[in-house]
Enzyme design. Structure first.
Site, PDB file in Angstrom:
ATOM      1  N   ASP A  98      -3.493   3.436  -6.410  1.00  0.00           N
ATOM      2  CA  ASP A  98      -2.486   3.249  -7.440  1.00  0.00           C
ATOM      3  C   ASP A  98      -1.226   2.783  -6.700  1.00  0.00           C
ATOM      4  O   ASP A  98      -1.100   2.978  -5.487  1.00  0.00           O
ATOM      5  CB  ASP A  98      -2.234   4.577  -8.169  1.00  0.00           C
TER       6      ASP A  98
ATOM      7  N   ASP B   3       2.614   2.527  -8.260  1.00  0.00           N
ATOM      8  CA  ASP B   3       3.835   3.270  -8.575  1.00  0.00           C
ATOM      9  C   ASP B   3       3.645   4.736  -8.215  1.00  0.00           C
ATOM     10  O   ASP B   3       2.710   5.381  -8.659  1.00  0.00           O
ATOM     11  CB  ASP B   3       4.160   3.175 -10.077  1.00  0.00           C
TER      12      ASP B   3
END
Lengths: 289, 320
Positions: free
Chosen positions: B32, B34
């Protein structure tokens, strides 16, 4: 046990004979848009003559009480006093006044809502964010045609303070217009704010019982002798059950009879009205001359 | 810091030794972005070095993000700019799997064979619209929409675009009551699909602050239209299946690294991947403990195999 029976004949007469007062929802019960439900003004008049109290409980947070009173008059309902009107705007103002310091600090309430709601809040002595600086101590979500991502983000920023209250005037997901189209309700905006903030809103309007508390502060109400008449099973009828009232569904608004019957079949009895009528005009026949 | 790790042996701190053992059996790491690689425009300390070291060891890297507001190319450019490397030129963006791209593929599948050119009403960014258009789906509605007229009667009378087969909800900084109303009108037409790019409730920004995420807008539309959206992004499998197809992945030899238990880790668990939680983003060890101790089986799933304070903790295991 609520069994969604048609209310007419002897049962209607007996029920009204022992009824002291009636709580009415407004939209879809007394009127649809700019049109009074035929016979509704006459029903209210007959209730009054029969010595029965009538009070009005509306989730509509667009209107101040003054605007609501004007609507009654405009649509042909006579003799309805402001004291009889309980809107979610009025009750939201009361709830916030109770929970915030008194006098209200400057700029304390961040409002997602229109002029009617804001006016009601100011009338209660509350002070609104955006009109003056001050730490925001409560976010109030109401019906807001100008809802935007920017306002959503601003609400979230305030709600990062765990002591900042989150209040919703109501959680109605959508509202019907007279031609069957719908507009998004406060419930959809509240869902957005709750999701971002991770908080649950305190709900003022039906089916929360808060507006009943507001009513019983001013009026003696015996739930066993009081009817709740509404058009929406998930708000009006659920509210009525939670307050211990006898519930009557009128079919001039949102909910349909087959929906009530489906809840009955599924055993979701707090969404099933005790009785139903096609329109509130049908109640006239139960009142003694 | 004391080691976490419930009685079930999960959520163990990923020490250098454990990391070495883990990485020996792993070909691909999915990250991922962010809250894992960066917050806002600031790379996490040591994060670029960790990825460089992984690439040097021959590991394949994929970036699986629920962010729908940038194009793939823009994302690849951000990875480069913040020091995370990645192929340049025509290969740029091939490592990046965004919900916008996967949503476009999904919609093309669902709208194909309709007999008319596919069209979607988009609550989202130009980037999302671009991904749709790249697979032949025309977009309407991107950008601000002012309320016309005086009241609900007026704006409900505004004409709708013909032929809209789906409403797509992504990250939309122009979201408004007027657009919500329009979306509901399209959804009331028979056969109109409702797709959400993801359900993230927040986007973390620098300094610990956040803004509302796409999940808020999806919930508003679901509530007003009284329908459930089909969700493309994590933790829904769809985005993983999209990656697996393009990469030819073996789940047993793949690790998911993320900062959110309810999206990244849940996706990893659902798809049979090994999972590492980094504490640089949304979820905390208290959140993990809460899930481990919960009576609710769906919460019990949202527990990672390992955790790290940040992905920089991988570096010691990669040094020769």
């Amino acid at each position: 046990m609520a069994a969604c029976e048609r209310l007419d004949g002897g049962a209607l007469r007996e029920l009204l004979a022992r009824t002291q007062g009636v709580l009415f929802d407004c939209d879809g019960v007394l009127w649809n848009g700019e049109r009074a439900v035929p016979g509704a003004p006459e029903l209210l008049e007959r209730l009054g003559r029969g010595g029965k109290a009538a009070l009005f409980v509306s989730n509509n947070s667009r209107r101040s009480v003054a605007e609501l009173a004007a609507r009654f008059a405009r649509l042909g309902f006579r003799g309805v006093a402001a004291e009889q009107l309980f809107s979610s705007a009025l009750c939201a103002a009361r709830l916030l006044s109770q929970r915030l310091p008194r006098p209200c600090p400057p700029g304390a309430v961040f409002v997602l809502g229109g002029d009617g709601l804001r006016g009601e809040l100011r009338a209660a002595g509350l002070r609104l964010a955006g009109e003056e600086p001050g730490p925001v101590r409560a976010v109030l979500v109401g019906y807001d045609e100008h809802f935007s991502f920017a306002k959503l983000s601003e609400a979230c920023a305030h709600l990062r303070d765990p002591d900042c209250l989150l209040v919703a005037t109501d959680v109605d997901p959508w509202h019907p217009l007279s031609d069957g189209r719908t507009t998004p309700g406060t419930g959809s905006l509240t869902a957005a704010v709750e999701t971002a903030s991770g908080r649950r809103a305190v709900v003022v309007g039906k089916p929360s019982t808060y507006m009943f508390e507001c009513i019983t502060e001013h009026f003696g109400v015996d739930p066993a002798r009081t009817l709740m008449v509404g058009d929406r099973l998930e708000t009006d009828i659920l509210f009525g059950h939670r307050c211990g009232l006898t519930t009557v569904l009128t079919l001039t608004g949102v909910s349909r009879l087959d929906q009530a019957q489906a809840y009955l079949a599924a055993g979701q009895l707090d969404l099933v009205p005790h009785y139903y009528v096609d329109s509130i005009a049908d109640l006239i026949a139960g009142l003694a001359d | 810091m004391a080691e976490a790790g419930g009685d079930d042996g999960r959520c163990v701190r990923l020490s250098a030794d454990r990391a070495q053992a883990l990485l020996a059996d792993v070909d691909t790491l999915l990250f991922d972005c962010d809250g894992v690689l960066w917050r806002g425009e600031t790379a996490g300390p040591g994060a670029p070095e960790a990825l460089t070291a992984l690439r040097a060891r021959g590991k394949r890297l994929g970036f699986v993000t629920n962010n729908s507001s940038k194009t793939r190319e823009a994302y690849a450019e951000k990875l480069k700019r913040l020091g995370f490397g990645g192929p340049a030129g025509p290969g740029a963006g091939l490592e990046v799997f965004r919900t916008a791209y996967c949503a476009a593929l999904y919609l093309r599948q669902r709208l194909e064979g309709g007999g008319v050119p596919a069209k979607a009403y988009v609550l989202g960014s130009q980037a999302l619209a671009a991904e749709l258009e790249a697979v032949g789906i025309a977009s309407v509605g991107v950008g601000p929409e002012p309320l016309q007229g005086a009241g609900p009667g007026d704006w409900l009378a505004e004409p709708l675009e013909p032929g809209v087969g789906a409403v797509v909800v992504g990250f939309d900084p122009h979201f408004s009551y007027a657009k919500l109303t329009k979306a509901v009108r399209y959804l009331q037409q028979p056969g109109c699909l409702l797709v959400g790019t993801n359900m993230d409730n927040r986007l973390p920004l620098e300094g610990g602050s956040y803004i509302a995420g796409t999940g808020c807008l999806v919930r508003a539309v679901e509530m007003a239209a009284q329908r459930q959206a089909e969700i493309i992004g994590k933790p829904s499998r769809f985005i993983f299946d999209c990656v697996a197809k393009e990469f030819g992945l073996n789940p047993d030899r793949t690790v998911m690294v993320g900062d959110r238990l309810d999206t990244d880790i849940l996706l990893g668990v659902t798809c049979g991947l090994k999972t590492i939680l980094t504490l640089t983003g949304v979820s905390s060890l208290e959140d993990v403990k809460g899930n481990q101790q919960s009576d609710c089986s769906s919460r019990n799933k949202m527990v990672p195999d390992f955790y790290v304070d940040s992905i920089a903790d991988l570096i010691p295991a990669l040094e020769d």
